[in-house]
Design a protein around this motif. Sequence first.
Motif, PDB file in Angstrom:
ATOM      1  N   LEU A   1       0.590  -0.969   0.160  1.00  0.00           N
ATOM      2  CA  LEU A   1      -0.291   0.182   0.622  1.00  0.00           C
ATOM      3  C   LEU A   1       0.889   1.165   0.175  1.00  0.00           C
ATOM      4  N   ALA A   2       1.625   1.341   0.801  1.00  0.00           N
ATOM      5  CA  ALA A   2       2.806   2.053   0.865  1.00  0.00           C
ATOM      6  C   ALA A   2       3.867   2.713  -0.053  1.00  0.00           C
ATOM      7  N   ALA A   3       3.480   1.559  -1.020  1.00  0.00           N
ATOM      8  CA  ALA A   3       3.915   2.185  -2.836  1.00  0.00           C
ATOM      9  C   ALA A   3       3.723   2.662  -3.381  1.00  0.00           C
ATOM     10  N   SER A   4       2.123   1.836  -3.377  1.00  0.00           N
ATOM     11  CA  SER A   4       1.117   2.639  -4.531  1.00  0.00           C
ATOM     12  C   SER A   4       0.400   3.288  -3.686  1.00  0.00           C
ATOM     13  N   LYS A   5       0.759   3.994  -2.749  1.00  0.00           N
ATOM     14  CA  LYS A   5       0.322   5.542  -2.495  1.00  0.00           C
ATOM     15  C   LYS A   5       1.878   6.212  -2.860  1.00  0.00           C
ATOM     16  N   ALA A   6       3.217   6.069  -2.843  1.00  0.00           N
ATOM     17  CA  ALA A   6       4.304   6.797  -3.433  1.00  0.00           C
ATOM     18  C   ALA A   6       3.165   7.196  -5.107  1.00  0.00           C
ATOM     19  N   PHE A   7       3.074   6.016  -5.429  1.00  0.00           N
ATOM     20  CA  PHE A   7       3.482   5.803  -7.062  1.00  0.00           C
ATOM     21  C   PHE A   7       1.682   7.370  -7.921  1.00  0.00           C
ATOM     22  N   LEU A   8       0.814   7.004  -6.857  1.00  0.00           N
ATOM     23  CA  LEU A   8      -0.169   7.899  -6.761  1.00  0.00           C
ATOM     24  C   LEU A   8      -0.183   9.352  -6.466  1.00  0.00           C
ATOM     25  N   ASP A   9       0.714   9.194  -5.677  1.00  0.00           N
ATOM     26  CA  ASP A   9       1.045  10.527  -5.449  1.00  0.00           C
ATOM     27  C   ASP A   9       1.829  11.698  -6.256  1.00  0.00           C
ATOM     28  N   ASP A  10       2.643  10.547  -7.337  1.00  0.00           N
ATOM     29  CA  ASP A  10       3.407  11.259  -8.237  1.00  0.00           C
ATOM     30  C   ASP A  10       2.309  11.439  -9.240  1.00  0.00           C
ATOM     31  N   LEU A  11       1.532  11.241  -9.665  1.00  0.00           N
ATOM     32  CA  LEU A  11       0.649  10.692 -10.744  1.00  0.00           C
ATOM     33  C   LEU A  11      -0.015  12.260 -10.755  1.00  0.00           C
ATOM     34  N   GLU A  12      -0.673  11.961  -8.844  1.00  0.00           N
ATOM     35  CA  GLU A  12      -1.369  13.518  -9.058  1.00  0.00           C
ATOM     36  C   GLU A  12      -0.371  14.936  -8.840  1.00  0.00           C
ATOM     37  N   GLY A  13       0.608  14.935  -9.266  1.00  0.00           N
ATOM     38  CA  GLY A  13       1.308  15.806  -8.988  1.00  0.00           C
ATOM     39  C   GLY A  13       1.791  16.016 -11.239  1.00  0.00           C
ATOM     40  N   ARG A  14       2.134  14.675 -11.671  1.00  0.00           N
ATOM     41  CA  ARG A  14       1.823  15.308 -12.943  1.00  0.00           C
ATOM     42  C   ARG A  14       0.361  15.765 -13.311  1.00  0.00           C
ATOM     43  N   LYS A  15      -0.536  15.077 -12.856  1.00  0.00           N
ATOM     44  CA  LYS A  15      -1.650  15.233 -13.450  1.00  0.00           C
ATOM     45  C   LYS A  15      -2.243  17.392 -12.885  1.00  0.00           C
ATOM     46  N   ALA A  16      -1.692  17.769 -12.131  1.00  0.00           N
ATOM     47  CA  ALA A  16      -2.018  18.606 -11.639  1.00  0.00           C
ATOM     48  C   ALA A  16      -0.783  19.936 -12.458  1.00  0.00           C
ATOM     49  N   GLU A  17       0.127  19.934 -13.061  1.00  0.00           N
ATOM     50  CA  GLU A  17       1.419  20.359 -13.287  1.00  0.00           C
ATOM     51  C   GLU A  17       0.640  20.381 -14.972  1.00  0.00           C
ATOM     52  N   ARG A  18      -0.352  18.931 -15.695  1.00  0.00           N
ATOM     53  CA  ARG A  18      -1.046  18.741 -16.847  1.00  0.00           C
ATOM     54  C   ARG A  18      -1.905  20.108 -17.214  1.00  0.00           C
ATOM     55  N   VAL A  19      -1.938  20.399 -15.696  1.00  0.00           N
ATOM     56  CA  VAL A  19      -3.774  20.727 -16.158  1.00  0.00           C
ATOM     57  C   VAL A  19      -3.109  22.436 -15.684  1.00  0.00           C
ATOM     58  N   GLY A  20      -2.149  22.499 -15.335  1.00  0.00           N
ATOM     59  CA  GLY A  20      -1.369  24.343 -15.133  1.00  0.00           C
ATOM     60  C   GLY A  20      -1.244  24.685 -16.650  1.00  0.00           C
ATOM     61  N   VAL A  21      -0.794  23.596 -16.922  1.00  0.00           N
ATOM     62  CA  VAL A  21       0.219  23.596 -18.954  1.00  0.00           C
ATOM     63  C   VAL A  21      -0.782  23.743 -19.627  1.00  0.00           C
ATOM     64  N   LEU A  22      -1.754  22.895 -19.448  1.00  0.00           N
ATOM     65  CA  LEU A  22      -3.210  23.013 -20.223  1.00  0.00           C
ATOM     66  C   LEU A  22      -3.829  24.971 -19.874  1.00  0.00           C
ATOM     67  N   THR A  23      -4.517  24.916 -19.067  1.00  0.00           N
ATOM     68  CA  THR A  23      -5.058  25.797 -18.711  1.00  0.00           C
ATOM     69  C   THR A  23      -4.215  27.240 -19.404  1.00  0.00           C
ATOM     70  N   HIS A  24      -2.691  27.027 -18.701  1.00  0.00           N
ATOM     71  CA  HIS A  24      -2.200  28.785 -20.068  1.00  0.00           C
ATOM     72  C   HIS A  24      -2.608  28.798 -20.441  1.00  0.00           C
ATOM     73  N   LYS A  25      -2.168  27.499 -21.290  1.00  0.00           N
ATOM     74  CA  LYS A  25      -2.432  27.671 -23.043  1.00  0.00           C
ATOM     75  C   LYS A  25      -3.805  27.484 -23.779  1.00  0.00           C
ATOM     76  N   THR A  26      -4.821  27.150 -23.218  1.00  0.00           N
ATOM     77  CA  THR A  26      -6.247  27.250 -23.620  1.00  0.00           C
ATOM     78  C   THR A  26      -6.238  29.114 -23.101  1.00  0.00           C
ATOM     79  N   GLY A  27      -5.363  29.705 -22.139  1.00  0.00           N
ATOM     80  CA  GLY A  27      -6.113  31.614 -21.876  1.00  0.00           C
ATOM     81  C   GLY A  27      -5.068  32.015 -23.337  1.00  0.00           C
ATOM     82  N   GLU A  28      -3.635  31.644 -23.119  1.00  0.00           N
ATOM     83  CA  GLU A  28      -2.926  32.441 -24.142  1.00  0.00           C
ATOM     84  C   GLU A  28      -3.703  31.906 -25.596  1.00  0.00           C
ATOM     85  N   LEU A  29      -4.580  31.229 -26.101  1.00  0.00           N
ATOM     86  CA  LEU A  29      -5.270  30.785 -27.361  1.00  0.00           C
ATOM     87  C   LEU A  29      -6.201  31.893 -27.127  1.00  0.00           C
TER      88      LEU A  29
END
Length: 475
Positions: A1-29
């Motif tokens: 479970l600890a290993a799965s939780k660490a992997f899940l946290d990493d995915l959440e971080g990458r998702k938040a980063e991806r959302v930020g990039v998409l938000t910026h590009k959508t606003g620019e467009l």
Amino acid sequence: LAASKAFLDDLEGRKAERVGVLTHKTGELGALLQELEGALSADQTKFLKVVSDLTLGRIEQLDARIAEQQQHKRERQAAVGGLVEEIKGLWRELHMAAEAFTAGSVDARIQAGEEWRLTGAGVAELEAHVQQLRDERERRSAAKNKAMEELQGLWDITKAESEAAQTFAAAHNTLSTQCMDAIRAEIVRLQTVKQAMMKELVLEKRAALAEVWEAMRLPEEKRTQAAAELAEEYTEASLHAREEAVRGAQQLLSDMQPLLKIVDRRLFIRAEEAAMKEQQGDLSRLLGRGRGMAERLKQEERVRNMVTKELPKLNEKLKALITEFKETHGRDFEVDGVVYEEVLRDDMEAANANAKARKAGGKAGAPPPSSTKVPPQTPRDGKDEGGGRPAGGAAPGSTATKFRSTAKAISRVPMASLDTNSVGSKRHAEGEADDGSSTARSAAKSPKNSVQQTAAGRGVGHCEAGLALRMRALG
């Protein structure tokens, strides 16, 4: 479970980063679309609202749209900049002052340095204003050209000094309203001068029209008739009517020139033919010798070639030109009041009749009817046409007829009856006559032939022999 939780946290971080990039590009467009279009379309709004797609493919789509809109922006900026510069150039060309601009107008906003919108509507507004300024330039240019043409005509009519006219034109060579006002004022001034010179101007046009009529070879009665149709008044209308008459007559003269040139050439050939026939009637011409006689014979040959070869070609060409002239102007081609088509037809018919008569072995026919129908004319080179008799014919009892009869009789005299010694000599072969002393000596040496030698001494024998030989040579 600890290993799965660490992997899940990493995915959440990458998702938040991806959302930020998409938000910026959508606003620019979205900002680019707003700047270039002013308002988003339904499709554009729908495209920008997609937030559930966090894939790299979505990011690539946004990057492509952004690059496309940035390219459109650069193109719009270049177009707007070019339009603004053209507007400023038209201001200078039209001499438009900034203080004359209406508040809130395109000119006033550009003059104030306002940053122009890059939307399609903003570009269209600039394009429409540029077209308005172009139209104004064309209008002013056309008005100025028309005014300058009128002014140039007035300068010519009033005989203004060329230097003063050139100075005025150079000083008023712009499209400003001040320039147009100055040109109109000069026109008004010259019209007053023209009115004061009206009588002189009408008389000048009358003289010019008379010159054109003279070149057209219009008879006096038709000149009088045409002049009577123009009112003898010293008014603007009378001057205009004469100007129109001069232009029309000059155009007609221009169309007549090729025909008149051929007519003059025909008259010249006829004059040369008449002169040749007159010389042929002179018996003394056959007694000539040496270079002068040869030149005379060459000249006669040239004239015969003109009559037999060139003249028929001229007649055919003139006939075709007369037909074209009638079709174009709806009138006969006349020279000195004579319908030249009839003259040409009669002349050609007579020439054909003479040719048929010569082929049949008879005498040439009567003179061309044109010799009696056309009044005596003088070609433009100064030689009289002359009536003349057709080649091959001579008046009964004339000198030429008597000479031919004498020459025919002489040609039947046996050559032995002439003084063969004298004829065989060099001097007698040249057509010379012995002097009295030679005759006396010949008679003393041979009493038997004294009568014959005395006659030769008087030049009779040599003259007759020379005439017979020349007549045989000439046919």
